[in-house]
Design an enzyme around this catalytic site. Structure first.
Site, PDB file in Angstrom:
ATOM      1  N   HIS A 178      -4.894  18.517 -31.394  1.00 30.93           N
ATOM      2  CA  HIS A 178      -6.283  17.785 -31.048  1.00 30.93           C
ATOM      3  C   HIS A 178      -6.465  17.177 -29.667  1.00 30.93           C
ATOM      4  O   HIS A 178      -5.518  17.358 -29.057  1.00 30.93           O
ATOM      5  CB  HIS A 178      -6.215  16.764 -32.209  1.00 30.93           C
ATOM      6  CG  HIS A 178      -5.095  15.482 -31.838  1.00 30.93           C
ATOM      7  ND1 HIS A 178      -3.818  15.656 -32.277  1.00 30.93           N
ATOM      8  CD2 HIS A 178      -5.041  14.596 -31.143  1.00 30.93           C
ATOM      9  CE1 HIS A 178      -2.826  14.626 -31.865  1.00 30.93           C
ATOM     10  NE2 HIS A 178      -3.782  14.157 -31.224  1.00 30.93           N
ATOM     11  N   GLU A 183      -4.690   9.998 -22.688  1.00 26.76           N
ATOM     12  CA  GLU A 183      -4.240   8.572 -23.061  1.00 26.76           C
ATOM     13  C   GLU A 183      -2.698   8.299 -22.531  1.00 26.76           C
ATOM     14  O   GLU A 183      -2.764   7.074 -21.708  1.00 26.76           O
ATOM     15  CB  GLU A 183      -3.384   8.769 -24.739  1.00 26.76           C
ATOM     16  CG  GLU A 183      -4.662   9.239 -25.722  1.00 26.76           C
ATOM     17  CD  GLU A 183      -4.290   8.938 -27.237  1.00 26.76           C
ATOM     18  OE1 GLU A 183      -3.159   9.359 -27.448  1.00 26.76           O
ATOM     19  OE2 GLU A 183      -4.783   8.137 -27.786  1.00 26.76           O
ATOM     20  N   THR A 223      -0.276   7.656 -31.736  1.00 25.67           N
ATOM     21  CA  THR A 223      -1.300   6.788 -30.990  1.00 25.67           C
ATOM     22  C   THR A 223      -2.346   6.537 -31.603  1.00 25.67           C
ATOM     23  O   THR A 223      -3.394   5.898 -31.003  1.00 25.67           O
ATOM     24  CB  THR A 223      -1.803   7.500 -29.719  1.00 25.67           C
ATOM     25  OG1 THR A 223      -2.856   8.575 -29.916  1.00 25.67           O
ATOM     26  CG2 THR A 223      -0.519   8.028 -28.854  1.00 25.67           C
ATOM     27  N   HIS A 274     -11.800  11.324 -35.993  1.00 20.93           N
ATOM     28  CA  HIS A 274     -11.496  10.677 -34.985  1.00 20.93           C
ATOM     29  C   HIS A 274     -10.892  11.637 -33.649  1.00 20.93           C
ATOM     30  O   HIS A 274     -10.987  11.169 -32.629  1.00 20.93           O
ATOM     31  CB  HIS A 274      -9.909  10.032 -35.174  1.00 20.93           C
ATOM     32  CG  HIS A 274     -10.120   9.321 -36.657  1.00 20.93           C
ATOM     33  ND1 HIS A 274     -10.472   8.034 -36.409  1.00 20.93           N
ATOM     34  CD2 HIS A 274      -9.689   9.644 -37.767  1.00 20.93           C
ATOM     35  CE1 HIS A 274     -10.600   7.518 -37.788  1.00 20.93           C
ATOM     36  NE2 HIS A 274      -9.799   8.416 -38.480  1.00 20.93           N
ATOM     37  N   HIS A 310      -2.851  17.404 -27.492  1.00 20.55           N
ATOM     38  CA  HIS A 310      -1.599  17.019 -28.358  1.00 20.55           C
ATOM     39  C   HIS A 310      -1.328  18.123 -29.166  1.00 20.55           C
ATOM     40  O   HIS A 310      -2.413  18.356 -30.051  1.00 20.55           O
ATOM     41  CB  HIS A 310      -1.691  15.688 -28.976  1.00 20.55           C
ATOM     42  CG  HIS A 310      -1.704  14.457 -27.831  1.00 20.55           C
ATOM     43  ND1 HIS A 310      -2.278  13.180 -28.260  1.00 20.55           N
ATOM     44  CD2 HIS A 310      -1.208  14.265 -26.679  1.00 20.55           C
ATOM     45  CE1 HIS A 310      -1.937  12.552 -27.376  1.00 20.55           C
ATOM     46  NE2 HIS A 310      -1.465  13.062 -26.378  1.00 20.55           N
ATOM     47  N   HIS A 330      -8.103  13.971 -27.095  1.00 23.13           N
ATOM     48  CA  HIS A 330      -8.651  12.549 -26.655  1.00 23.13           C
ATOM     49  C   HIS A 330      -9.315  12.915 -25.264  1.00 23.13           C
ATOM     50  O   HIS A 330      -8.819  13.474 -24.363  1.00 23.13           O
ATOM     51  CB  HIS A 330      -7.486  11.649 -26.416  1.00 23.13           C
ATOM     52  CG  HIS A 330      -6.538  11.582 -27.607  1.00 23.13           C
ATOM     53  ND1 HIS A 330      -6.663  10.627 -28.762  1.00 23.13           N
ATOM     54  CD2 HIS A 330      -5.380  12.231 -28.073  1.00 23.13           C
ATOM     55  CE1 HIS A 330      -5.451  10.775 -29.523  1.00 23.13           C
ATOM     56  NE2 HIS A 330      -4.978  11.701 -29.142  1.00 23.13           N
TER      57      HIS A 330
HETATM   58  N1  LIG Z   1      -2.054  11.077 -30.521  1.00 27.45           N
HETATM   59  S1  LIG Z   1      -1.198  11.481 -32.132  1.00 27.45           S
HETATM   60  O1  LIG Z   1      -0.462  10.336 -32.412  1.00 27.45           O
HETATM   61  O2  LIG Z   1      -0.410  12.822 -31.885  1.00 27.45           O
HETATM   62  C1  LIG Z   1      -2.419  12.080 -33.383  1.00 27.45           C
HETATM   63  C2  LIG Z   1      -3.860  11.668 -33.297  1.00 27.45           C
HETATM   64  F1  LIG Z   1      -4.261  11.024 -32.306  1.00 27.45           F
HETATM   65  C3  LIG Z   1      -4.788  11.860 -34.251  1.00 27.45           C
HETATM   66  F2  LIG Z   1      -5.940  11.492 -34.316  1.00 27.45           F
HETATM   67  C4  LIG Z   1      -4.031  12.590 -35.446  1.00 27.45           C
HETATM   68  S2  LIG Z   1      -5.244  13.158 -36.660  1.00 27.45           S
HETATM   69  O3  LIG Z   1      -6.144  13.870 -35.909  1.00 27.45           O
HETATM   70  O4  LIG Z   1      -4.641  13.557 -37.682  1.00 27.45           O
HETATM   71  C5  LIG Z   1      -6.366  11.462 -37.144  1.00 27.45           C
HETATM   72  C6  LIG Z   1      -5.558  10.589 -37.985  1.00 27.45           C
HETATM   73  O5  LIG Z   1      -4.449  10.594 -37.547  1.00 27.45           O
HETATM   74  C7  LIG Z   1      -2.797  12.704 -35.506  1.00 27.45           C
HETATM   75  N2  LIG Z   1      -2.270  13.178 -36.931  1.00 27.45           N
HETATM   76  C8  LIG Z   1      -1.046  13.404 -37.304  1.00 27.45           C
HETATM   77  C9  LIG Z   1      -0.300  12.070 -37.546  1.00 27.45           C
HETATM   78  C10 LIG Z   1      -1.112  11.527 -38.822  1.00 27.45           C
HETATM   79  C11 LIG Z   1      -0.654  12.382 -40.045  1.00 27.45           C
HETATM   80  C12 LIG Z   1      -0.676  13.723 -39.604  1.00 27.45           C
HETATM   81  C13 LIG Z   1      -0.797  14.848 -40.629  1.00 27.45           C
HETATM   82  C14 LIG Z   1      -1.044  16.382 -40.399  1.00 27.45           C
HETATM   83  C15 LIG Z   1      -0.999  16.640 -38.944  1.00 27.45           C
HETATM   84  C16 LIG Z   1      -1.224  15.575 -38.117  1.00 27.45           C
HETATM   85  C17 LIG Z   1      -1.022  14.242 -38.607  1.00 27.45           C
HETATM   86  C18 LIG Z   1      -1.978  12.606 -34.576  1.00 27.45           C
HETATM   87  F3  LIG Z   1      -0.411  12.585 -34.680  1.00 27.45           F
HETATM   88 ZN   LIG Z   2      -3.196  12.519 -29.967  1.00 31.98          ZN
END
Ligand SMILES: NS(=O)(=O)c1c(F)c(F)c(S(=O)(=O)CCO)c(N[C@H]2CCCc3ccccc32)c1F
Ligand SMILES: [Zn+2]
Length: 263
Positions: A91, A104, A198, A66, A117, A93
């Site tokens: 990570h 975003e 998101t 992703h 982010h 976007h």
């Molecule tokens: N935009 S966003 O909301 O910040 C956002 C993302 F867009 C995003 F792609 C990720 S991901 O890469 O993990 C892909 C799948 O969730 C996260 N991960 C977070 C939330 C999910 C659980 C978790 C567990 C350990 C570390 C990070 C995270 C994410 F928070």
């Molecule tokens: Zn993000």
């Protein structure tokens, strides 16, 4: 977990079927519009601790299908919020090679080329991300808007390795570097609102901080981010490029966006 994508039959319009919160309230991202803003003099500058990692440390750079993510050591944290928020990962976007509009959050409808982010969880109250991810005071995410412009040496510290993680679930170890250098110079000017993850499961658990000032990366750096990665596994017969991995704008409804600065 059910798979989800940014387009097609598992695209964001279908997320609520498996992830009900995605159809709920307090969703992110939003358009940060002037009409929603309210100056809040109590908003202190963001203070981050231990972001300047030694090159002797190892970080995991990965393609999770992703996004491209860097796992972060738990000594990194935000110290200026009511609770300590410990870093988990960062990570990105982005758009696509011929569409440098993949942020975003937007500011008065301006969409930036990309967005970073840095995800943190409330370590005063929860032992780890998994326990914090669905709690209303569980997460704090720092958002950095990214424009194409001047070359950015800090981004080069991980971008030069993206060809080692072209496919889903590939990971490489990279040397630690100063994560603070990925943030804008001024951490005292930012937008603040209550929102959500998101991506599925879209929990409304995020205290969002989006910095007012963007950072830049060169066109070549943007292209490596937008063209190097696939969301499919290496052995998949039909490779699926990973780009356009940004959620559409959500309704702000009655939410106010606090700002730490006056025009
Ligand atoms: N935009 S966003 O909301 O910040 C956002 C993302 F867009 C995003 F792609 C990720 S991901 O890469 O993990 C892909 C799948 O969730 C996260 N991960 C977070 C939330 C999910 C659980 C978790 C567990 C350990 C570390 C990070 C995270 C994410 F928070
Ligand atoms: Zn993000």
């Amino acid at each position: 977990a059910a798979k989800w994508t940014y387009s097609g039959p598992e695209g964001e319009h279908h997320w609520p079927k498996h992830y009900p919160y995605c159809g709920g309230a307090f969703q992110s991202p939003i358009d940060i519009r002037s009409e929603l803003l309210r100056f809040d003099p109590t908003l202190r500058p963001i203070e981050v601790q231990n972001y300047n990692l030694s090159p002797n440390e190892q970080l995991t750079l990965g393609n999770n299908g992703h996004s491209v993510q860097i796992s972060l050591p738990s000594k990194m944290h935000i110290s200026s919020l009511p609770h300590r928020y410990t870093a988990a990962q960062l990570h990105f976007h982005w758009g696509s090679s011929n569409q440098p509009t993949g942020s975003e959050h937007t500011v008065n409808s301006k969409q930036y080329a990309a967005e970073m982010h840095v995800v943190h969880y409330n370590s005063d109250k929860y032992p780890n991300m998994s326990m914090a991810v669905d709690k209303s005071d569980g997460l704090a995410v720092l958002g950095v808007l990214i424009e194409v412009g001047e070359f950015n040496p800090a981004f080069e510290q991980f971008l030069r390795f993206v060809n080692g993680i072209k496919y889903r679930d590939q990971r490489v170890q990279i040397s630690g570097f100063n994560i603070r250098a990925l943030l804008p110079a001024r951490l005292d000017e930012y937008y603040r609102y209550d929102g959500s993850l998101t991506t599925p499961p879209c929990y409304p658990s995020v205290l969002w901080t989006v910095f007012r000032n963007h950072v830049t990366i060169s066109r070549k750096q943007f292209l490596s981010l937008a063209t190097a990665l696939y969301s499919s596994h290496a052995q998949d017969s039909s490779p699926v490029p990973l780009n356009g991995n940004y959620r559409k704008l959500q309704l702000a409804e009655s939410r106010v966006v606090l700002v730490s600065f006056k025009e």
